[in-house]
Write an enzyme that holds these catalytic residues in place. Structure first.
Site, short mmCIF file in Angstrom:
data_model
loop_
_atom_site.label_atom_id
_atom_site.label_comp_id
_atom_site.label_asym_id
_atom_site.label_seq_id
_atom_site.Cartn_x
_atom_site.Cartn_y
_atom_site.Cartn_z
N GLN A 77 0.80 -0.99 0.40
CA GLN A 77 -0.29 0.07 0.30
C GLN A 77 1.20 1.05 -0.40
O GLN A 77 -0.07 2.38 0.36
CB GLN A 77 -0.69 -0.31 1.04
CG GLN A 77 -2.16 -0.71 1.18
CD GLN A 77 -2.87 -1.44 2.56
OE1 GLN A 77 -2.63 -1.97 3.48
NE2 GLN A 77 -3.29 0.35 3.09
N PHE A 134 -6.07 -4.19 3.20
CA PHE A 134 -6.91 -3.93 4.50
C PHE A 134 -5.87 -3.23 5.56
O PHE A 134 -6.01 -3.46 6.81
CB PHE A 134 -7.34 -5.00 5.20
CG PHE A 134 -8.23 -5.86 4.45
CD1 PHE A 134 -8.94 -5.29 3.67
CD2 PHE A 134 -7.62 -6.95 3.72
CE1 PHE A 134 -10.14 -5.90 3.50
CE2 PHE A 134 -8.84 -7.39 2.78
CZ PHE A 134 -10.46 -7.81 1.92
N GLU A 173 0.85 -1.90 4.66
CA GLU A 173 0.39 -1.02 4.88
C GLU A 173 2.36 -0.68 5.14
O GLU A 173 3.82 0.31 4.67
CB GLU A 173 0.07 -0.05 6.22
CG GLU A 173 0.16 2.33 5.55
CD GLU A 173 -0.42 2.50 6.15
OE1 GLU A 173 -1.32 1.98 6.89
OE2 GLU A 173 0.21 3.64 6.90
N ARG A 214 -5.09 8.01 17.17
CA ARG A 214 -6.68 7.26 16.32
C ARG A 214 -7.18 7.23 17.19
O ARG A 214 -9.33 7.23 17.00
CB ARG A 214 -6.17 6.56 14.81
CG ARG A 214 -7.81 7.01 13.92
CD ARG A 214 -7.49 6.39 12.44
NE ARG A 214 -7.16 7.25 11.45
CZ ARG A 214 -7.73 8.36 10.94
NH1 ARG A 214 -9.05 8.05 11.67
NH2 ARG A 214 -7.47 9.45 10.15
N ARG A 265 -7.40 -1.79 8.71
CA ARG A 265 -9.44 -0.65 8.60
C ARG A 265 -9.58 -0.41 9.74
O ARG A 265 -10.41 -1.35 10.79
CB ARG A 265 -10.44 -1.74 7.71
CG ARG A 265 -10.52 -1.82 7.40
CD ARG A 265 -11.26 -2.80 6.66
NE ARG A 265 -12.74 -1.57 4.97
CZ ARG A 265 -13.43 -2.39 4.54
NH1 ARG A 265 -13.00 -3.93 4.06
NH2 ARG A 265 -13.77 -2.74 3.58
N PHE A 279 -7.63 1.24 12.00
CA PHE A 279 -6.28 2.48 12.24
C PHE A 279 -6.55 2.53 13.87
O PHE A 279 -6.02 3.78 13.88
CB PHE A 279 -5.83 3.07 11.47
CG PHE A 279 -4.51 3.24 11.67
CD1 PHE A 279 -3.99 2.24 10.40
CD2 PHE A 279 -4.15 4.95 11.88
CE1 PHE A 279 -2.90 3.01 10.52
CE2 PHE A 279 -2.12 5.23 11.95
CZ PHE A 279 -1.59 4.42 11.49
N ALA A 326 -5.77 5.23 5.33
CA ALA A 326 -6.41 6.09 5.96
C ALA A 326 -8.05 6.86 5.37
O ALA A 326 -8.10 7.68 5.28
CB ALA A 326 -6.27 7.16 6.58
N GLU A 354 -13.15 2.69 5.46
CA GLU A 354 -12.71 2.15 6.93
C GLU A 354 -14.00 2.16 7.79
O GLU A 354 -14.49 1.27 8.12
CB GLU A 354 -11.75 3.01 7.92
CG GLU A 354 -10.29 2.65 6.93
CD GLU A 354 -9.57 3.11 7.49
OE1 GLU A 354 -9.40 4.71 7.23
OE2 GLU A 354 -8.43 2.76 8.40
N1 MTE Z 1 -11.30 -2.68 -0.13
C1 MTE Z 1 -10.37 -4.31 -0.61
N2 MTE Z 1 -11.47 -5.33 -1.18
N3 MTE Z 1 -9.36 -4.87 -0.26
C2 MTE Z 1 -8.87 -3.83 0.55
O1 MTE Z 1 -7.36 -4.74 1.09
N4 MTE Z 1 -8.92 -1.81 2.22
C3 MTE Z 1 -9.39 -1.02 3.37
C4 MTE Z 1 -10.39 -0.28 2.87
N5 MTE Z 1 -11.35 -1.43 1.80
C5 MTE Z 1 -9.21 -2.21 1.21
C6 MTE Z 1 -10.62 -2.71 0.52
C7 MTE Z 1 -8.76 -0.38 3.65
S1 MTE Z 1 -7.78 -0.49 5.61
C8 MTE Z 1 -8.62 1.26 3.51
S2 MTE Z 1 -7.36 2.22 4.71
C9 MTE Z 1 -8.83 1.43 2.26
O2 MTE Z 1 -8.93 0.53 1.64
C10 MTE Z 1 -7.61 2.25 1.47
O3 MTE Z 1 -7.94 2.53 -0.14
P1 MTE Z 1 -9.35 4.39 -0.25
O4 MTE Z 1 -8.26 5.13 0.57
O5 MTE Z 1 -9.16 4.08 -1.68
O6 MTE Z 1 -10.39 3.90 0.14
MO1 MOS Z 2 -6.23 1.52 6.01
S1 MOS Z 2 -5.63 0.84 7.50
O1 MOS Z 2 -5.56 3.20 6.65
O2 MOS Z 2 -4.90 0.90 5.23
#
Ligand code: MTE
Ligand code: MOS
Length: 775
Positions: A207, A238, A242, A320, A352, A354, A521, A723
């Site tokens: 990520q 998820f 990161e 957070r 997810r 955080f 985030a 999230e």
């Molecule tokens: N959705 C899918 N399908 N796969 C993922 O790994 N990660 C989540 C969320 N949705 C994730 C997901 C997390 S932890 C975050 S922070 C956000 O997606 C990151 O992407 P965005 O900022 O584009 O929403």
């Molecule tokens: Mo999502 S825990 O901020 O990658």
């Protein structure tokens, strides 16, 4: 002038188009890192993991491994030509253990061989002599030893001690929530390919390509410009990719450096679960003062996080958590203390939410306890404590809540589901059934959008228009299945007024857009969408100049619409204008940049304006428990989620459903279990249960808040979605508490921690029965 906008473009902003890789995902054609054809000479690597929770490394003997078939190299910390340090927030966090191992699963060495089987077989032959040391395995032990990975953090306002002393009622208690494995389908993986001189290209399932770039550069002792990191997509992340991806990439790069060959490091599931970090488990202690109406007058709460062996991202996760332990409630006299407890377990990391989910579980437990003690509905106690509009709206970290729509979300939910009637049905069921008991609960959520660290709230994009009118888009965000690529492409299509299929998003690459923030985030589309928009605006401005000259009209008369460029009733296609611009020697490429406005943060006082805006939601859940076995089911879930003006309602719906079920998993079936030697015993799907399709509530209604554009000028007034809906699953956990409480006629407060596994539910039922019998 009248713009001809009768026909819209295909797939612009707010269109419910499918994920750009939807077909690829289901047919298997989407190329993940392990699907890339290997260059000849590519080696496969395997890790050697520590069997001890805490031990001194006395000696490493790689002779037997090196003599094994196919083995080309064994790398250990001593092989690091640069600095063995990949710490994402603090320094001194090695890629390979140095001198000491600090958890079972700590990578100590890696073996690179011609085949994966040879590498994994040889990994067992690396002889390591350890001197075991005493481990600290639990939050309690870490607190007793005063062992923290970083500074204790406090968020406070008003006079909590005075308010507690004066409060007519006062309660204290404790609740815990467990961690969670990310269980991405694609495990951690990296492929490092050495180039000319000191150059190295690293393909990583990350990520955070920039952090991988930095980590690899540190380890190899080369400047950042020698390292290029690329990621097309991840098979889920998820938060688990990161900072954790950097470990894998750095070790692969080190082996590639030593062998001068491409090296791929792909962890088997059990190693992935043992070696890489998870969601933080928390121990929460509260002391709450309130009045007979349930108004919270004073609150003193300690949130102790199991950080694992190093800081990693814990300081950020913890702050957070503290900034979400208010959830939707005005707490004028409050103290939240965050303890980043150091234990000899794997380093916990982003997941997810955080820290937000743990903070919100803490305050929702307090609300639940207060409501049950007073014998009043949760909803009534919450209403007494909600942030006001224009008053009673300053958070414990001193940000004013300016966009409060919580009562609107809760109102829409209650209007949609007829809560009183639902409650009556549940009570009737519980009167008629001795063994099965049902529970019902709601939850409101408020989640702050932006990175708590202001610096990270920036993004870049690179847009090229080619002379056939097709558009190449690149930005700093990464695709992990969440639909970021299609959303940003929609933004570009909308801005150019061209059909979405003319826009092609390319793999995230540190050579195209530099110095990026992690895709985390939930801010991916917010910041990368705006950066892409900024790039498009520059190109449009130049193209409009060419069109204005061509048609002999002022630039302000030029309109982009329907794949064409209009000057009154004359027009040309977007492709024609692209070609013409090139002929006129006008650049059709631009980089765009964005930084989130309004935010600031003072880490000394833990106050400021860390969040650009808030995302809101509300949920209600019905569960049933079996009081003889402790088993449970979610029977019905009703959700209302604020998406602002959704960039893509199809994607957002998927995000809401997925996040909710993932949150359910955290709170019910997913249990990380360590034995007394600090070994994780739930390190594969046979012992670690994630929710399956049959756990999805049979009645599952998701509503997106309508006509609720972001009041801040975000990209097309959308809101982040990744999230926040995970925390709507707290309704399930509260409903399980409600079901347990029903066993004692709702007269006692249940003692139930998360995850509410059958064992815990059964214990809570026994406990409440015993107390009811005594009382
Ligand atoms: N959705 C899918 N399908 N796969 C993922 O790994 N990660 C989540 C969320 N949705 C994730 C997901 C997390 S932890 C975050 S922070 C956000 O997606 C990151 O992407 P965005 O900022 O584009 O929403
Ligand atoms: Mo999502 S825990 O901020 O990658």
């Amino acid at each position: 002038m009248t713009a001809p906008v009768a026909r819209k473009i295909k797939g612009g902003a707010h269109a419910a188009v499918r994920h750009d890789s939807a077909t690829g995902h289901v047919t298997g054609r989407a190329v993940y890192l392990d699907d890339m054809p290997n260059a000849s000479g590519t080696l496969e690597a395997a890790l050697v993991l520590s069997p001890h929770a805490h031990a001194r490394i006395k000696h490493i003997d790689a002779a037997r491994a090196l003599a094994a078939p196919g083995v080309m190299a064994v790398v250990i910390a001593d092989d690091v030509p640069g600095k063995n340090d990949i710490g994402p927030s603090l320094r001194g966090e090695p890629a390979l253990a140095e001198g000491v191992v600090e958890y079972v699963g700590h990578p100590v060495a890696a073996v690179a061989a011609r085949t994966l089987d040879e590498a994994r077989a040889a990994a067992k032959l690396v002889d390591i002599d350890y001197e075991p040391l005493a481990p600290v395995l639990t939050i309690e032990e870490a607190i007793a030893a005063g062992q923290m990975v970083s500074a204790i953090q406090v968020v406070t306002q008003g006079d909590p001690d005075g308010a507690l002393a004066r409060a007519p009622r006062r309660l204290h208690g404790e609740v815990r929530c467990g961690g969670q494995d990310h269980f991405y389908l694609e495990g951690q993986i990296a492929l490092a390919v050495p180039g000319e001189e000191r150059d190295i290209t690293v393909y990583s399932s990350t990520q955070h390509p920039t952090e991988v770039q930095h980590g690899v550069a540190h380890v190899l002792g080369v400047p950042f410009n020698a390292v290029t990191v690329e990621v097309r997509r991840m098979g889920g992340a998820f938060g688990g990719k990161e900072s954790q991806a950097t470990i894998i990439a750095a070790i692969a790069a080190l082996a590639a450096w030593k062998t001068r060959r491409p090296v791929k490091l792909r962890l088997p599931r059990d190693d992935d679960m043992r070696a890489t970090g998870k969601r933080h488990g928390f121990l929460i202690r509260y002391d709450v003062g309130f009045d007979d109406e349930g108004r919270i007058l004073g609150l003193d709460m300690t949130l102790a996080a199991n950080a694992g062996n190093i800081a990693d991202l814990t300081p950020g996760v913890l702050i957070r958590a503290l900034c979400h332990a208010d959830n939707c409630y005005w707490l004028p006299n409050v103290r939240f203390r965050g303890l980043p407890c150091k234990t000899n377990t794997v380093s916990n990391t982003a997941f997810r939410g955080f820290g937000g989910p743990q903070g919100m579980l803490a305050i929702e437990t307090v609300i639940d306890v207060v409501a049950r003690t007073l014998g009043r509905p949760l909803e009534e106690v919450r209403r007494r404590n909600y942030y006001g509009v224009g008053r009673n709206n300053v958070t414990p970290y001193a940000q004013t809540v300016e966009d409060n729509i919580i009562e609107r979300c809760v109102g829409e939910l209650e209007a949609a589901v007829d809560l009183p009637r639902w409650r009556k049905d549940i009570d009737a069921f519980n009167r008629a059934n001795k063994v099965l008991k049902k529970g019902l609960a709601t939850v409101p959520i408020k989640f702050g959008i932006s990175f708590n660290v202001p610096t990270l709230n920036q993004a870049g994009a690179l847009v090229h228009v080619y002379t056939d009118g097709s558009v190449h888009l690149n930005h700093g965000g990464t695709e992990m299945g969440q639909g970021l690529f299609v959303k940003v492409a929609q933004v570009v299509a909308e801005a150019f007024q061209i059909d979405l299929d003319h826009v092609r998003v390319s793999a995230t690459n540190t050579g195209k857009v530099p110095n990026t923030s992690p895709t985390a985030a939930s801010s991916g589309s917010d910041i990368n969408g705006m950066a892409a928009l900024a790039a498009v605006e520059q190109i449009k401005e130049r193209m409009a100049g060419v069109a204005a000259e061509h048609f002999g009209v002022p630039k302000s008369d030029i309109v982009f619409a329907e794949n064409r460029i209009f000057a009154g009733n004359r027009s040309m296609s977007f492709a024609e204008l692209a070609e013409l611009s090139w002929r006129q020697r006008v650049s059709l490429s631009a980089s765009g940049y964005y930084k989130t406005p309004k935010i600031h943060w003072d880490p000394k006082t833990n106050t400021g304006h860390p969040f650009y805006y808030f995302s809101y939601g509300a949920a209600a859940a019905e569960v049933a428990i079996d009081t003889l076995t402790g088993e449970s089911r979610v029977l019905r879930a009703e959700l209302v989620q604020d998406c602002g003006a959704s960039l893509n309602p199809a994607i957002d719906l998927g995000q809401i459903e997925g996040a909710f079920v993932q949150g359910m998993g955290w709170l019910t079936v997913e249990e990380l279990w360590w034995d007394e030697a600090g070994r994780l015993r739930t390190h594969g799907p046979s012992t670690y249960k994630i929710p399956g399709s049959r756990d999805v509530p049979p009645i599952f209604n998701v509503r997106m808040l309508k006509d609720a554009p972001n009041r801040e000028p975000t990209v097309f007034r959308s809101k982040a979605i990744g999230e926040p809906p995970l925390m709507l699953a707290l309704s399930v956990w509260l409903a399980l508490r409600d079901a347990v409480a029903s066993v004692a006629d709702h007269k006692l407060v249940p003692a139930l921690d998360a995850p509410a596994t059958p064992e815990r539910i059964l214990a809570a039922v026994d406990d409440i029965r015993a107390r009811a019998g005594r009382g």
